[in-house]
Design an enzyme around this catalytic site. Structure first.
Site, PDB file in Angstrom:
ATOM      1  N   ASP A   3       6.215   9.096   7.732  1.00  0.00           N
ATOM      2  CA  ASP A   3       7.304   9.265   8.702  1.00  0.00           C
ATOM      3  C   ASP A   3       7.815  10.704   8.638  1.00  0.00           C
ATOM      4  O   ASP A   3       7.399  11.483   7.785  1.00  0.00           O
ATOM      5  CB  ASP A   3       8.443   8.271   8.399  1.00  0.00           C
ATOM      6  N   GLN A   6       4.194  11.504   0.233  1.00  0.00           N
ATOM      7  CA  GLN A   6       3.152  10.525   0.538  1.00  0.00           C
ATOM      8  C   GLN A   6       3.535   9.738   1.786  1.00  0.00           C
ATOM      9  O   GLN A   6       2.740   8.948   2.279  1.00  0.00           O
ATOM     10  CB  GLN A   6       2.985   9.553  -0.626  1.00  0.00           C
ATOM     11  N   ASN A   7       4.756   9.948   2.246  1.00  0.00           N
ATOM     12  CA  ASN A   7       5.234   9.184   3.393  1.00  0.00           C
ATOM     13  C   ASN A   7       4.719   9.787   4.700  1.00  0.00           C
ATOM     14  O   ASN A   7       4.595  10.991   4.813  1.00  0.00           O
ATOM     15  CB  ASN A   7       6.763   9.148   3.402  1.00  0.00           C
ATOM     16  N   HIS A  64      -0.665  12.180   3.016  1.00  0.00           N
ATOM     17  CA  HIS A  64      -1.307  11.011   3.616  1.00  0.00           C
ATOM     18  C   HIS A  64      -1.220  11.012   5.140  1.00  0.00           C
ATOM     19  O   HIS A  64      -1.333   9.969   5.775  1.00  0.00           O
ATOM     20  CB  HIS A  64      -0.708   9.722   3.032  1.00  0.00           C
ATOM     21  N   ARG A  75       4.895   1.201  14.150  1.00  0.00           N
ATOM     22  CA  ARG A  75       5.433   2.040  13.063  1.00  0.00           C
ATOM     23  C   ARG A  75       6.163   3.247  13.660  1.00  0.00           C
ATOM     24  O   ARG A  75       7.190   3.665  13.163  1.00  0.00           O
ATOM     25  CB  ARG A  75       4.329   2.509  12.121  1.00  0.00           C
ATOM     26  N   TYR A 125       0.214   1.097  14.544  1.00  0.00           N
ATOM     27  CA  TYR A 125       0.862   2.401  14.342  1.00  0.00           C
ATOM     28  C   TYR A 125       1.866   2.721  15.449  1.00  0.00           C
ATOM     29  O   TYR A 125       2.812   3.473  15.234  1.00  0.00           O
ATOM     30  CB  TYR A 125      -0.185   3.508  14.165  1.00  0.00           C
ATOM     31  N   GLY A 171      10.856   8.069  -5.984  1.00  0.00           N
ATOM     32  CA  GLY A 171      10.606   6.936  -5.084  1.00  0.00           C
ATOM     33  C   GLY A 171       9.156   6.495  -5.032  1.00  0.00           C
ATOM     34  O   GLY A 171       8.712   5.926  -4.050  1.00  0.00           O
ATOM     35  N   THR A 172       8.435   6.777  -6.095  1.00  0.00           N
ATOM     36  CA  THR A 172       7.047   6.336  -6.148  1.00  0.00           C
ATOM     37  C   THR A 172       6.745   6.045  -7.604  1.00  0.00           C
ATOM     38  O   THR A 172       7.348   6.641  -8.492  1.00  0.00           O
ATOM     39  CB  THR A 172       6.101   7.410  -5.574  1.00  0.00           C
ATOM     40  N   SER A 173       5.857   5.122  -7.859  1.00  0.00           N
ATOM     41  CA  SER A 173       5.555   4.781  -9.236  1.00  0.00           C
ATOM     42  C   SER A 173       4.992   5.993  -9.966  1.00  0.00           C
ATOM     43  O   SER A 173       4.115   6.682  -9.465  1.00  0.00           O
ATOM     44  CB  SER A 173       4.544   3.640  -9.269  1.00  0.00           C
TER      45      SER A 173
END
Ligand SMILES: [Zn+2]
Length: 252
Positions: free
Chosen positions: A109, A106-107, A124, A74, A71, A192-194
């Site tokens: 950053d 959900q990101n 998340h 990241r 992390y 940008g997500t399924s």
């Protein structure tokens, strides 16, 4: 830009009325356009690490040094990344809609914040947050890097401070607020997500459930791939978020 007839059955814009409330869900695709790699299910790897090792409570129990090293990398990458046109388009939309705009990402950053978004939750968790797993002490803003075990910090209670990330098997944050916002939005976007994978699949379902004749709910999907559940959406916009979003919204 392609030329089109004004009466085309599939408009290239989303019209937002004065009484619309907008709920946006963003995912990995929008960060990927800024060069931030995300977990890909196919090979089970995230930047060369196995997901079980760096994104599960068990991985943390087994090897906290490895988890923090991951992390920390990241965090470094996220500092170097820049918000893209999609982040900026959403921040601009919030500026125009004020509290009628809500963003659930959900990101982990902070590219949405750096583009100017305010009314958002990170379901998340956050890359630049840390918390104690043992006591009630609140999560705190943390930009430090922890390259080795000697650099780790402990809470006053003795707990080892961990990343404020929701790992696999853990409960997402802010669900109560998210459900409330989903129940009162009139316009929902999945970006940008399924559209098929959770939570997007449930979210569009919950938004659609509140559709009535007097209070119509419209749901939209933006992504390079046609979702298997396209039928759940009012309309699908094919393309990457960075391509589609800057010219997508037309305000009344
Ligand atoms: Zn503690």
């Amino acid at each position: 830009m392609t030329h089109r007839k004004p009466s085309a059955p599939h408009p290239r814009h989303i019209h937002i009325g004065k009484r619309d409330r907008v709920f946006v869900l963003t995912g990995a695709g929008i960060s990927a356009e800024s060069g931030l790699a995300t977990f890909r299910g196919a090979d089970g790897l995230w930047e060369g690490e196995r997901v079980e090792d760096v994104a599960t409570p068990r991985g943390w129990q087994r090897d906290p040094e490895r988890v923090w090293r991951f992390y920390s990398q990241r965090r470094q990458k996220a500092v170097e990344a820049q918000p893209n046109a999609a982040h900026r388009a959403l921040a601009q939309l919030e500026e125009q809609l004020g509290e009628r705009f809500f963003l659930c990402t959900q990101n982990v950053d902070n590219l949405h914040e750096r583009a100017g978004s305010h009314n958002l939750v990170h379901m998340h968790g956050e890359l630049f947050g840390s918390r104690c797993p043992l006591c009630e002490r609140e999560a705190f803003h943390d930009t430090r890097l922890y390259p080795n075990a000697a650099s780790h910090v402990r809470c006053e209670c003795g707990g080892r401070i961990r990343p404020d990330i929701v790992w696999f098997g853990e409960v997402p944050f802010h669900m109560e607020r998210i459900l409330e916002e989903l129940s009162r939005c009139t316009l929902m976007l999945v970006i940008g997500t399924s559209g098929v994978v959770q939570p997007a699949a449930s979210f569009v379902h919950w938004a659609n459930q509140h559709h009535t004749e007097h209070r119509p709910v419209r749901t939209f999907y933006v992504g390079p791939e046609h979702p298997a559940n396209a039928i759940a959406f009012t309309q699908v916009f094919a393309g990457t978020a960075g391509e589609v979003l800057p010219t997508l919204f037309h305000l009344a």
